[in-house]
Design an enzyme around this catalytic site. Structure first.
Site, PDB file in Angstrom:
ATOM      1  CE  LYS A   1      78.636  25.187  43.705  1.00  0.00           C
ATOM      2  NZ  LYS A   1      78.460  25.833  42.282  1.00  0.00           N
TER       3      LYS A   1
ATOM      4  CB  THR B   1      82.326  24.961  42.093  1.00  0.00           C
ATOM      5  OG1 THR B   1      81.354  26.015  41.715  1.00  0.00           O
ATOM      6  CG2 THR B   1      83.692  25.839  42.308  1.00  0.00           C
ATOM      7  CG  ASP B   2      78.055  25.123  38.577  1.00  0.00           C
ATOM      8  OD1 ASP B   2      78.027  25.470  39.780  1.00  0.00           O
ATOM      9  OD2 ASP B   2      77.591  25.702  37.675  1.00  0.00           O
TER      10      ASP B   2
ATOM     11  CB  THR C   1      83.851  30.700  38.530  1.00  0.00           C
ATOM     12  OG1 THR C   1      82.516  30.330  38.130  1.00  0.00           O
ATOM     13  CG2 THR C   1      84.069  32.258  38.905  1.00  0.00           C
TER      14      THR C   1
HETATM   15  N1  ASP Z   1      79.194  27.432  36.311  1.00  0.00           N
HETATM   16  C1  ASP Z   1      80.510  27.369  36.935  1.00  0.00           C
HETATM   17  C2  ASP Z   1      81.159  26.086  36.510  1.00  0.00           C
HETATM   18  O1  ASP Z   1      80.883  25.084  37.166  1.00  0.00           O
HETATM   19  C3  ASP Z   1      80.712  27.695  38.372  1.00  0.00           C
HETATM   20  C4  ASP Z   1      82.086  27.699  38.920  1.00  0.00           C
HETATM   21  O2  ASP Z   1      82.990  27.479  38.431  1.00  0.00           O
HETATM   22  O3  ASP Z   1      82.031  27.743  40.081  1.00  0.00           O
HETATM   23  O4  ASP Z   1      81.759  25.878  35.458  1.00  0.00           O
END
Ligand code: ASP
Length: 348
Positions: free
Chosen positions: A164, A93-94, A16
């Site tokens: 997470k 983050t995922d 993101t």
């Molecule tokens: N879907 C995104 C990822 O992990 C979520 C994020 O970056 O927070 O690439």
């Protein structure tokens, strides 16, 4: 006298952080590489903290991360080791906690900071956490802490001890059976007792790399009443090299119906390691605590101990990649590779 600024390499992998939100659909869309090139214009303070270099490794949603990309990331860091004092990996983050574990297992003798960060909201939007996260991460990368860490929402966690837990809060991560290593408030505070002692080797020495990992594993969650048919058991055992089961509480599964036992027996016959994890968000797997756990000890199931789910699944991939013999699987799992679990004789 002005101190010489530290050199930090920023490795972008996606997520993101570098995307923009389409006003019409509110969908998160990947941005083009030019936007990333303009990072220093968007957050000019970064240039005051460190001499930054940027390398775009990939631009993926982190759901598409996998062992081969972890390997490229680790190799890239090591190949550029001599030119930098620290490294920041911008990551979705995922699956950030999986990547942090993979780097921790792949790289031995890390003498410089390697910091993963990202954000819940893109850098380009109002009310974004991206700006604070990247500033903290770059600063952390200049501080000489010889660890692989996740820095997010002012907290710093060891890469193998973090999970997470929120897709909504800016505090997306929390420690798993471990306190944070530090936090950014008015000052940066370090939890000195949790830090590793600095290695007695020169920071000029590159980390030793062993990036072997086999991600052909399956992870299964059990729910009350869930049974696995013989067809499903056969399909699993004939198609994967390792199995993780997320049991209840301290690692318990149904035993009145025999399908979970049957899965573990079949896996054992085929020398496919099975690791028991827990659905709890803290605490440890203690397979000997109940009959419904002991039944699986007797079938050769490995205890996930106090490891996070992310760390435990990546450790299984590493065990398979290194071709650790089936007979020594318990020892391999019980021994910490990178502080991901307690030493068996320590108290939690
Ligand atoms: N879907 C995104 C990822 O992990 C979520 C994020 O970056 O927070 O690439």
């Amino acid at each position: 006298m002005q101190l010489k600024k530290k050199r930090v390499l920023l490795l972008h992998t996606g997520g993101t952080f570098g995307m923009h939100v389409d006003a019409g659909t509110n969908q998160v869309q990947p941005s083009n590489a030019g936007y990333l090139g303009g990072l220093l214009q968007k957050v000019p303070e970064l240039a005051d903290i460190a001499n930054l270099d940027l390398q775009i490794l990939c631009n993926l949603d982190s759901s598409d991360m996998r062992a081969v990309i972890w390997r490229t990331l680790a190799e890239t860091i090591v190949s550029r080791w001599d030119s930098f004092d620290g490294f920041v990996v911008v990551h979705g983050t995922d699956t950030m906690a999986y990547t942090a574990s993979a780097l921790s297992f792949f790289m031995e003798n890390v003498t410089k900071p390697i910091v993963l960060t990202g954000s819940q909201r893109p850098l380009s939007v109002l009310r974004s956490d991206a700006r604070a996260n990247i500033i903290d991460a770059v600063e952390l990368a200049t501080l000489g802490i010889p660890e692989i860490m996740i820095c997010f929402d002012s907290k710093v966690h060891r890469g193998t001890r973090v999970t997470k837990y929120s897709s909504e809060h800016m505090q997306a991560f929390r420690g798993y059976n471990a306190p944070p290593l530090g936090s950014f408030g008015v000052h940066f505070r370090v939890n000195k007792r949790s830090l590793r002692r600095k290695a007695q080797i020169s920071t000029l020495a590159k980390p030793c790399l062993d990036c072997r990992a086999n991600d052909n594993i399956i992870a299964i969650d059990c729910v009350p009443g869930m049974n696995l048919s013989p067809t499903v058991i056969n399909a699993i055992v004939s198609s994967v090299r390792g199995i993780v089961i997320r049991g209840f509480g301290s690692g318990n599964l149904p035993i009145e119906s025999s399908s979970w036992i049957s899965l573990c027996e079949n896996a054992f016959k085929n020398k496919i390691p099975v690791v028991m994890a827990t659905q709890c968000s803290a605490g440890m797997v203690s397979l000997n605590a109940y009959e419904n756990g002991r039944a699986f000890v007797e079938r050769g199931v490995i205890s996930g101990n106090d490891m996070s789910f992310e760390s435990l699944t990546v450790k299984l991939m590493v065990m398979l990649g290194r071709q650790i013999s089936f007979d020594t699987r318990h020892e391999f799992f019980a021994k910490p590779l990178s502080d991901e679990c307690i030493h068996q004789d320590d108290d939690i």
